[in-house]
Each structure stands twice: as structure tokens, then as C-alpha cells.
Scaffold this motif. Structure first.
Motif, PDB file in Angstrom:
ATOM      1  N   PHE A 102       0.754  -1.325   0.376  1.00 59.06           N
ATOM      2  CA  PHE A 102       0.163  -0.256   0.011  1.00 59.06           C
ATOM      3  C   PHE A 102       1.335   0.989  -0.357  1.00 59.06           C
ATOM      4  O   PHE A 102       0.702   2.040  -0.638  1.00 59.06           O
ATOM      5  N   VAL A 103       1.878   1.270   0.795  1.00 57.23           N
ATOM      6  CA  VAL A 103       2.667   2.038   0.415  1.00 57.23           C
ATOM      7  C   VAL A 103       3.824   2.916  -0.597  1.00 57.23           C
ATOM      8  O   VAL A 103       3.696   3.414  -0.863  1.00 57.23           O
ATOM      9  N   LYS A 104       4.095   1.388  -1.069  1.00 52.52           N
ATOM     10  CA  LYS A 104       4.518   1.555  -1.933  1.00 52.52           C
ATOM     11  C   LYS A 104       3.908   2.229  -3.636  1.00 52.52           C
ATOM     12  O   LYS A 104       4.201   3.117  -4.086  1.00 52.52           O
ATOM     13  N   ASN A 105       2.350   1.990  -3.606  1.00 51.86           N
ATOM     14  CA  ASN A 105       1.442   2.401  -4.353  1.00 51.86           C
ATOM     15  C   ASN A 105       1.340   3.534  -4.126  1.00 51.86           C
ATOM     16  O   ASN A 105       0.445   4.176  -4.505  1.00 51.86           O
ATOM     17  N   HIS A 106       1.331   4.364  -2.683  1.00 53.01           N
ATOM     18  CA  HIS A 106       0.518   5.421  -2.555  1.00 53.01           C
ATOM     19  C   HIS A 106       1.702   6.175  -1.862  1.00 53.01           C
ATOM     20  O   HIS A 106       1.481   7.541  -1.586  1.00 53.01           O
ATOM     21  N   LYS A 107       2.430   5.800  -1.621  1.00 55.26           N
ATOM     22  CA  LYS A 107       3.764   6.832  -1.023  1.00 55.26           C
ATOM     23  C   LYS A 107       4.040   7.213   0.365  1.00 55.26           C
ATOM     24  O   LYS A 107       4.698   7.918   1.808  1.00 55.26           O
ATOM     25  N   LYS A 108       2.464   8.173   0.412  1.00 63.14           N
ATOM     26  CA  LYS A 108       1.781   8.714   2.015  1.00 63.14           C
ATOM     27  C   LYS A 108       1.060   8.748   1.990  1.00 63.14           C
ATOM     28  O   LYS A 108      -0.359   8.036   1.947  1.00 63.14           O
TER      29      LYS A 108
END
Length: 260
Positions: free
Chosen positions: A41-47
């Protein structure tokens, strides 16, 4: 479907996001079950922001941001905010392994790039009530403006709209149409309240936590079904009115406004 006791923010997200007209206003959201799911999820949305699924006060949040191969963490779960920069996935994995129990019953959500008043981020909270004639109306609207370590919370009521609007315009030069956004939010909350009533057979007060992005689009950060609010209306009018005005009284005493 009749509402069940203990319905969390994530439960509501899953139910309401099935409606196409509401899904547009929900940021991507997931429940924290394992690290690999969160990492994807973090890799997809960064923050992203992690927060308790069943807390109504906005406490205990943790912000996670990917910066290249590193990860920046702003941990607000304690009284003293902690900021960390972790080198790579393994250090991030160890962080969550060490604090695994402290993230029990958390959800994660894409952090919306909010609009600003001057250089300050803000959010909006709306409380909707079903009126005796059957329609839904806004009975309370608050917005919080944060700047550095200073947080100003204004309590916005219909009867104070003009004077408060002028005060905000003078204090914070608006870089987008704030009051147009507020009008849109109130309309959205009213229509969403009707959908909640229809889907969940629920007609008590509803609290909406709203973020507004740089394109003036509102986002549902959280929706809380506050069933306890109407219980206070069984008391006499003077006691009820005193309770409804307590937040305004708190704000005036906090900033030492004088009686006029």
C-alpha cells in the motif's frame, strides 16, 4: 440492514464505498493485518496514515512516507511526537515487528494532499442531525488549522457565520474558495446521511471528518455514528443548550476572549 453495535470506521468504509456516488469521496483504505500488505500500500501511495479503527478523537495516528529507498515515520501515538527515518524495508519491518501489538485494530489510508489556508493545513468536522420534519441538517461544523506547533480550533455555528468568515479572511488569506468548499461539504454530508439512514436504518447524529484537497474536492477521512449524542436531549432545554454551547465556550476561554 440494521446497524450493529461496535461498527468501526473501516466497517463503515466497506459498507458505504459500495455506493458509487460515495466511493468517489473515500481515499483508498485498508485494515492493518500484516506488514507485506501495508508495504504494498505504501509503495502504491507513497504517503499513508495509520489510525485506530474505532477511535472518535483522531488520537494515536502514525504517518508513514516512502522517500526513495528510505521511510519517514511521524509517530503521534504518544504525548511526545517521534520522527524517524528508516533505511530500507528491513528497518521498516523491524519497526512494525517491535510495535506490532501497538498497531492492533488499526487501519491505513492514503494521506490526502490537503489544501492550505495560508501555509497551514486544516480539516473540517461536520455533525449532522435528522430534523423532526425528516430532513438532515448540519448542527455543528468545526475546522482546525495547524501551523508548526500551533493549533487553532474555531467552532463554526450558523449564527456566527458572517463574523467568523470575516475574521478568517482577515487572518488567513485564502488561496482557494474555502466557503464554496464548505457549502459543497454540507450538501455532501446531508446526502450521505440519507444514504446511511437508508442502508443502516440509522437516524442518530453522524459525525464526518473531511479533508479538502488542492482542487477543492472533499474527502471522507472518517465517518462516526455517534449514537450517544441524542441521549442528552432527554434533559430540560437549559441543560441541553448549555451542553451544545460548551465547545464555543471552551474556545473563548482558551483564547481569553472577553465578554462584550
Amino acid at each position: 440492514m440494521r446497524i450493529k453495535s461496535g461498527l468501526t470506521k473501516y466497517d463503515l468504509y466497506q459498507i458505504l464505498s459500495t455506493k458509487a456516488e460515495l466511493a468517489y469521496y473515500f481515499p483508498p483504505t485498508g485494515v492493518f493485518n500484516d506488514f507485506e500488505e501495508l508495504l504494498k500500500f505504501v509503495k502504491n501511495h507513497k504517503k499513508v496514515i495509520l489510525k485506530p479503527a474505532d477511535d472518535l478523537e483522531g488520537r494515536g495516528v502514525c504517518i508513514l512516507e516512502q522517500q526513495g529507498d528510505n521511510f519517514k515515520i511521524t509517530d503521534c501515538r504518544r504525548k511526545k511526537q517521534i520522527k524517524l527515518t528508516l533505511s530500507g524495508v528491513e528497518e521498516l519491518k523491524n519497526f512494525f515487528k517491535d510495535t506490532e501489538n501497538k498497531f492492533n485494530k488499526f487501519i491505513f489510508q492514503k494521506l490526502i494532499k490537503s489544501a492550505k489556508i495560508e501555509q497551514s493545513f486544516f480539516d473540517v468536522r461536520v455533525v449532522m442531525e435528522k430534523h423532526i420534519h425528516g430532513d438532515w441538517g448540519c448542527i455543528e461544523l468545526e475546522y482546525s488549522i495547524g501551523k508548526d506547533k500551533f493549533l487553532l480550533t474555531n467552532v463554526y455555528k450558523e449564527q456566527y457565520q458572517t463574523s467568523l468568515s470575516e475574521a478568517i479572511k482577515k487572518t488567513y488569506p485564502l488561496k482557494f474558495d474555502f466557503f464554496k468548499a464548505i457549502k459543497q461539504i454540507k450538501k455532501l454530508c446531508a446526502s450521505t446521511s440519507e444514504i446511511i439512514e437508508d442502508m443502516l436504518e440509522y437516524d442518530d447524529d453522524i459525525e464526518f471528518e473531511i479533508a479538502i484537497d488542492e482542487d477543492n474536492k472533499p474527502w471522507f477521512v472518517a465517518i462516526n455514528l455517534v449514537q450517544c449524542m441524542k441521549k442528552f436531549k432527554a434533559v430540560d432545554y437549559i441543560t441541553y443548550a448549555a451542553g451544545k454551547g460548551s465547545k464555543l465556550l471552551y474556545s473563548t476561554t482558551l483564547y481569553e476572549f472577553e465578554n462584550i
